[in-house]
Design a protein around this motif. Structure first.
Motif, PDB file in Angstrom:
ATOM      1  N   MET A  62     -20.077  -9.951  14.342  1.00 37.25           N
ATOM      2  CA  MET A  62     -19.644 -10.694  15.537  1.00 37.25           C
ATOM      3  C   MET A  62     -20.649 -11.803  15.788  1.00 37.25           C
ATOM      4  SD  MET A  62     -19.191  -9.154  19.378  1.00 37.25           S
ATOM      5  CE  MET A  62     -18.590 -10.213  20.691  1.00 37.25           C
ATOM      6  N   PRO A  63     -20.196 -13.058  15.998  1.00 38.16           N
ATOM      7  CA  PRO A  63     -21.153 -14.128  16.293  1.00 38.16           C
ATOM      8  C   PRO A  63     -21.994 -13.774  17.532  1.00 38.16           C
ATOM      9  CG  PRO A  63     -18.983 -15.042  15.824  1.00 38.16           C
ATOM     10  CD  PRO A  63     -18.802 -13.550  15.908  1.00 38.16           C
ATOM     11  N   GLN A  64     -23.282 -14.117  17.473  1.00 42.57           N
ATOM     12  CA  GLN A  64     -24.146 -13.735  18.596  1.00 42.57           C
ATOM     13  C   GLN A  64     -23.918 -14.613  19.826  1.00 42.57           C
ATOM     14  OE1 GLN A  64     -28.303 -13.295  17.595  1.00 42.57           O
ATOM     15  NE2 GLN A  64     -28.673 -11.969  19.364  1.00 42.57           N
ATOM     16  N   ILE A  65     -23.251 -15.746  19.626  1.00 39.44           N
ATOM     17  CA  ILE A  65     -22.866 -16.557  20.786  1.00 39.44           C
ATOM     18  C   ILE A  65     -21.379 -16.852  20.722  1.00 39.44           C
ATOM     19  CG2 ILE A  65     -23.518 -18.750  19.661  1.00 39.44           C
ATOM     20  CD1 ILE A  65     -24.393 -19.696  22.532  1.00 39.44           C
ATOM     21  N   GLY A  66     -20.751 -16.748  21.889  1.00 39.12           N
ATOM     22  CA  GLY A  66     -19.334 -17.079  21.996  1.00 39.12           C
ATOM     23  C   GLY A  66     -19.130 -17.957  23.212  1.00 39.12           C
ATOM     24  N   TYR A  67     -17.903 -18.382  23.404  1.00 42.56           N
ATOM     25  CA  TYR A  67     -17.556 -19.289  24.494  1.00 42.56           C
ATOM     26  C   TYR A  67     -16.672 -18.539  25.483  1.00 42.56           C
ATOM     27  CZ  TYR A  67     -15.589 -23.367  26.862  1.00 42.56           C
ATOM     28  OH  TYR A  67     -15.201 -24.282  27.809  1.00 42.56           O
ATOM     29  N   ALA A 110      -7.038 -25.370  27.019  1.00 44.79           N
ATOM     30  CA  ALA A 110      -6.914 -25.810  25.622  1.00 44.79           C
ATOM     31  C   ALA A 110      -7.954 -26.887  25.322  1.00 44.79           C
ATOM     32  CB  ALA A 110      -5.496 -26.320  25.344  1.00 44.79           C
ATOM     33  N   ALA A 111      -8.138 -27.830  26.243  1.00 45.26           N
ATOM     34  CA  ALA A 111      -9.116 -28.898  26.006  1.00 45.26           C
ATOM     35  C   ALA A 111     -10.536 -28.332  25.953  1.00 45.26           C
ATOM     36  CB  ALA A 111      -9.016 -29.949  27.099  1.00 45.26           C
ATOM     37  N   ALA A 112     -10.842 -27.390  26.850  1.00 46.27           N
ATOM     38  CA  ALA A 112     -12.187 -26.814  26.875  1.00 46.27           C
ATOM     39  C   ALA A 112     -12.469 -26.035  25.589  1.00 46.27           C
ATOM     40  CB  ALA A 112     -12.341 -25.901  28.089  1.00 46.27           C
ATOM     41  N   VAL A 113     -11.493 -25.235  25.163  1.00 46.38           N
ATOM     42  CA  VAL A 113     -11.696 -24.438  23.940  1.00 46.38           C
ATOM     43  C   VAL A 113     -11.777 -25.364  22.725  1.00 46.38           C
ATOM     44  CG1 VAL A 113     -10.678 -22.656  22.443  1.00 46.38           C
ATOM     45  CG2 VAL A 113     -10.703 -22.343  24.929  1.00 46.38           C
ATOM     46  N   THR A 114     -10.991 -26.438  22.741  1.00 49.40           N
ATOM     47  CA  THR A 114     -11.073 -27.411  21.642  1.00 49.40           C
ATOM     48  C   THR A 114     -12.485 -28.003  21.566  1.00 49.40           C
ATOM     49  OG1 THR A 114      -8.725 -27.916  21.778  1.00 49.40           O
ATOM     50  CG2 THR A 114     -10.124 -29.600  20.763  1.00 49.40           C
ATOM     51  N   SER A 115     -13.072 -28.348  22.716  1.00 50.81           N
ATOM     52  CA  SER A 115     -14.458 -28.861  22.726  1.00 50.81           C
ATOM     53  C   SER A 115     -15.401 -27.838  22.112  1.00 50.81           C
ATOM     54  CB  SER A 115     -14.945 -29.111  24.156  1.00 50.81           C
ATOM     55  OG  SER A 115     -14.387 -30.248  24.674  1.00 50.81           O
ATOM     56  N   LEU A 137     -14.689 -25.373  20.002  1.00 47.73           N
ATOM     57  CA  LEU A 137     -14.470 -25.220  18.553  1.00 47.73           C
ATOM     58  C   LEU A 137     -15.062 -26.411  17.803  1.00 47.73           C
ATOM     59  CD1 LEU A 137     -10.793 -23.879  18.649  1.00 47.73           C
ATOM     60  CD2 LEU A 137     -12.853 -22.536  18.130  1.00 47.73           C
ATOM     61  N   GLU A 138     -14.915 -27.618  18.380  1.00 48.50           N
ATOM     62  CA  GLU A 138     -15.477 -28.814  17.723  1.00 48.50           C
ATOM     63  C   GLU A 138     -17.004 -28.742  17.678  1.00 48.50           C
ATOM     64  OE1 GLU A 138     -11.842 -31.926  18.777  1.00 48.50           O
ATOM     65  OE2 GLU A 138     -13.744 -32.106  19.866  1.00 48.50           O
ATOM     66  N   ALA A 139     -17.586 -28.143  18.723  1.00 47.41           N
ATOM     67  CA  ALA A 139     -19.049 -28.011  18.749  1.00 47.41           C
ATOM     68  C   ALA A 139     -19.541 -26.987  17.726  1.00 47.41           C
ATOM     69  CB  ALA A 139     -19.499 -27.603  20.149  1.00 47.41           C
ATOM     70  N   GLY A 140     -18.650 -26.065  17.321  1.00 49.06           N
ATOM     71  CA  GLY A 140     -19.042 -25.078  16.311  1.00 49.06           C
ATOM     72  C   GLY A 140     -18.899 -23.633  16.750  1.00 49.06           C
ATOM     73  N   ALA A 155      -2.864 -18.215  26.953  1.00 46.38           N
ATOM     74  CA  ALA A 155      -1.977 -19.150  26.234  1.00 46.38           C
ATOM     75  C   ALA A 155      -2.710 -20.448  25.915  1.00 46.38           C
ATOM     76  CB  ALA A 155      -0.719 -19.427  27.061  1.00 46.38           C
ATOM     77  N   GLY A 156      -3.574 -20.896  26.818  1.00 45.80           N
ATOM     78  CA  GLY A 156      -4.371 -22.101  26.557  1.00 45.80           C
ATOM     79  C   GLY A 156      -5.344 -21.891  25.418  1.00 45.80           C
ATOM     80  N   VAL A 157      -5.937 -20.716  25.366  1.00 47.14           N
ATOM     81  CA  VAL A 157      -6.823 -20.394  24.238  1.00 47.14           C
ATOM     82  C   VAL A 157      -6.020 -20.455  22.943  1.00 47.14           C
ATOM     83  CG1 VAL A 157      -8.215 -18.571  23.151  1.00 47.14           C
ATOM     84  CG2 VAL A 157      -8.397 -18.969  25.632  1.00 47.14           C
ATOM     85  N   GLY A 158      -4.840 -19.815  22.961  1.00 43.78           N
ATOM     86  CA  GLY A 158      -4.006 -19.782  21.758  1.00 43.78           C
ATOM     87  C   GLY A 158      -3.602 -21.176  21.299  1.00 43.78           C
ATOM     88  N   ALA A 159      -3.283 -22.045  22.262  1.00 46.27           N
ATOM     89  CA  ALA A 159      -2.875 -23.409  21.895  1.00 46.27           C
ATOM     90  C   ALA A 159      -4.021 -24.129  21.186  1.00 46.27           C
ATOM     91  CB  ALA A 159      -2.451 -24.175  23.149  1.00 46.27           C
ATOM     92  N   ALA A 160      -5.229 -23.975  21.699  1.00 46.78           N
ATOM     93  CA  ALA A 160      -6.379 -24.638  21.066  1.00 46.78           C
ATOM     94  C   ALA A 160      -6.627 -24.080  19.665  1.00 46.78           C
ATOM     95  CB  ALA A 160      -7.629 -24.455  21.935  1.00 46.78           C
ATOM     96  N   LEU A 161      -6.475 -22.771  19.508  1.00 44.86           N
ATOM     97  CA  LEU A 161      -6.692 -22.159  18.188  1.00 44.86           C
ATOM     98  C   LEU A 161      -5.678 -22.697  17.182  1.00 44.86           C
ATOM     99  CD1 LEU A 161      -7.346 -18.419  19.199  1.00 44.86           C
ATOM    100  CD2 LEU A 161      -9.037 -20.201  18.709  1.00 44.86           C
ATOM    101  N   ARG A 162      -4.437 -22.779  17.612  1.00 41.59           N
ATOM    102  CA  ARG A 162      -3.386 -23.278  16.708  1.00 41.59           C
ATOM    103  C   ARG A 162      -3.660 -24.724  16.298  1.00 41.59           C
ATOM    104  NH1 ARG A 162      -0.352 -20.390  19.817  1.00 41.59           N
ATOM    105  NH2 ARG A 162       0.309 -22.081  21.197  1.00 41.59           N
TER     106      ARG A 162
END
Ligand SMILES: NC(=O)C1=CN([C@@H]2O[C@H](COP(=O)(O)OP(=O)(O)OC[C@H]3O[C@@H](n4cnc5c(N)ncnc54)[C@H](OP(=O)(O)O)[C@@H]3O)[C@@H](O)[C@H]2O)C=CC1
Ligand SMILES: O=C(O)C(=O)[C@@H](O)[C@H](O)C(=O)CO
Length: 274
Positions: free
Chosen positions: A15-20, A31-36, A38-41, A55-62
């Motif tokens: 499991m990654p030691q840091i998550g969002y 979706a925009a926040a999760v996209t940021s 994911l783009e950050a790493g 659902a917003g999380v899912g949209a960003a993942l897709r």
């Protein structure tokens, strides 16, 4: 992908030691926040059915198109869905909102001891785990007695206990009980919702390392072996919070931050939250 350290859970998965974390991010902004993030790493995302933003999380993942096996997605069964059948249904509903066919981690959100359903709920999580619909199962806001009651069932031991931990509330007894059972502690509100960032002990250590106070507090967590899931909707802070793996606090600095303990709980108390 950013080189984020991982912790190995008690069933062997990492499991990654840091998550969002996405608590209090409105669905329309998620979706925009999760996209940021994911783009950050970030590759680990922490949500919950009760946050209303799966659902917003899912949209960003897709949209991100990142291979599923590079992601680590956590959600949680809410208090009103506790019980064996209820939890199975809640899991299906969360997966549908996320648009996923499996989860990496599914947590019981609160023990809600008054309702005495958390052991039945745990059995539902064990079923989902046996069916390989989730790669690891765990709990959140569990005190030592709740952890031991689950372990005493003799089945799967929770992989993770996600609890409120930050310099103002260190929960050493809960962490120690988890460590004894092989449960990794994941710190929620790891920055105390920004409530410890202007403490002069933190700002002085931050100046020494030419880092931000938030980076110092997150570093204090990870050097003690915890997973952290800071939340921010500010892209620069999202990036800043991830950049904590290229400096080190001294034992004296860790001890100084330990000195901020003041029973500073910011969220509900697990014994009274139903
Ligand atoms: N299991 C549970 O019961 C609970 C789980 N959680 C989980 O933990 C996650 C994090 O907890 P949360 O309560 O959000 O609190 P955090 O400790 O992560 O603090 C979030 C606050 O800190 C600010 N912040 C973030 N980064 C910085 C920075 N680098 N510098 C200055 N300020 C910063 C944010 O502001 P801004 O966004 O404006 O940038 C926000 O106001 C949640 O999102 C959720 O996933 C949280 C509560 C309970
Ligand atoms: O954020 C969470 O994960 C929580 O469980 C709590 O913060 C909870 O939803 C709450 O805020 C109750 O007042």
């Amino acid at each position: 992908m950013a080189d984020t350290p991982v912790l190995t859970l008690n069933n062997g998965i990492t499991m990654p030691q840091i998550g969002y974390g996405v608590f209090q991010i409105p669905e329309a902004d998620t979706a925009a926040a999760v996209t940021s993030a994911l783009e950050a790493g970030y590759r680990s995302i922490d949500t919950a059915a009760v946050y209303g933003n799966e659902a917003g999380v899912g949209a960003a993942l897709r949209d991100a198109g990142i291979p599923r096996d590079e992601l680590f997605i956590t959600t949680k069964v809410w208090n009103s869905d506790q019980g064996y059948d209820e939890a199975l249904r809640a899991f299906d509903a969360s997966l549908a909102r996320l648009g996923l066919d499996h989860l990496d981690l599914y947590l019981i959100h609160w023990p809600t001891p008054k309702h005495e359903k958390y052991l039945d709920t745990w059995r539902a999580l064990e079923t989902l785990y046996e069916q390989k619909r989730v790669r690891a199962i765990g709990v959140s806001n569990f005190f030592p007695e709740h952890l031991r009651a689950v372990a005493d069932l003799g089945g799967t031991v929770p992989a993770v206990n996600q609890i409120e931990v930050h310099p103002a509330l260190q929960q050493r007894a809960v962490q120690a009980a988890g460590a004894e059972l092989g449960v990794v502690t994941e710190a929620w509100s790891p920055l105390a919702q920004a409530g410890v960032l202007d403490d002069p002990r933190v700002t002085s250590i931050a100046a020494t390392h030419d880092r931000s106070p938030a980076q110092v507090v997150l570093r204090w967590h990870v050097q003690q072996g915890r997973v952290v899931i800071p939340k921010s909707v500010t892209p620069s802070r999202i990036r800043e919070n991830l950049a904590i793996f290229d400096f080190e606090l001294t034992p004296a600095e860790i001890a100084e931050i330990d000195g901020l303990e003041r029973d500073g709980r910011t969220g509900p108390h697990p014994q009274h939250f139903n």
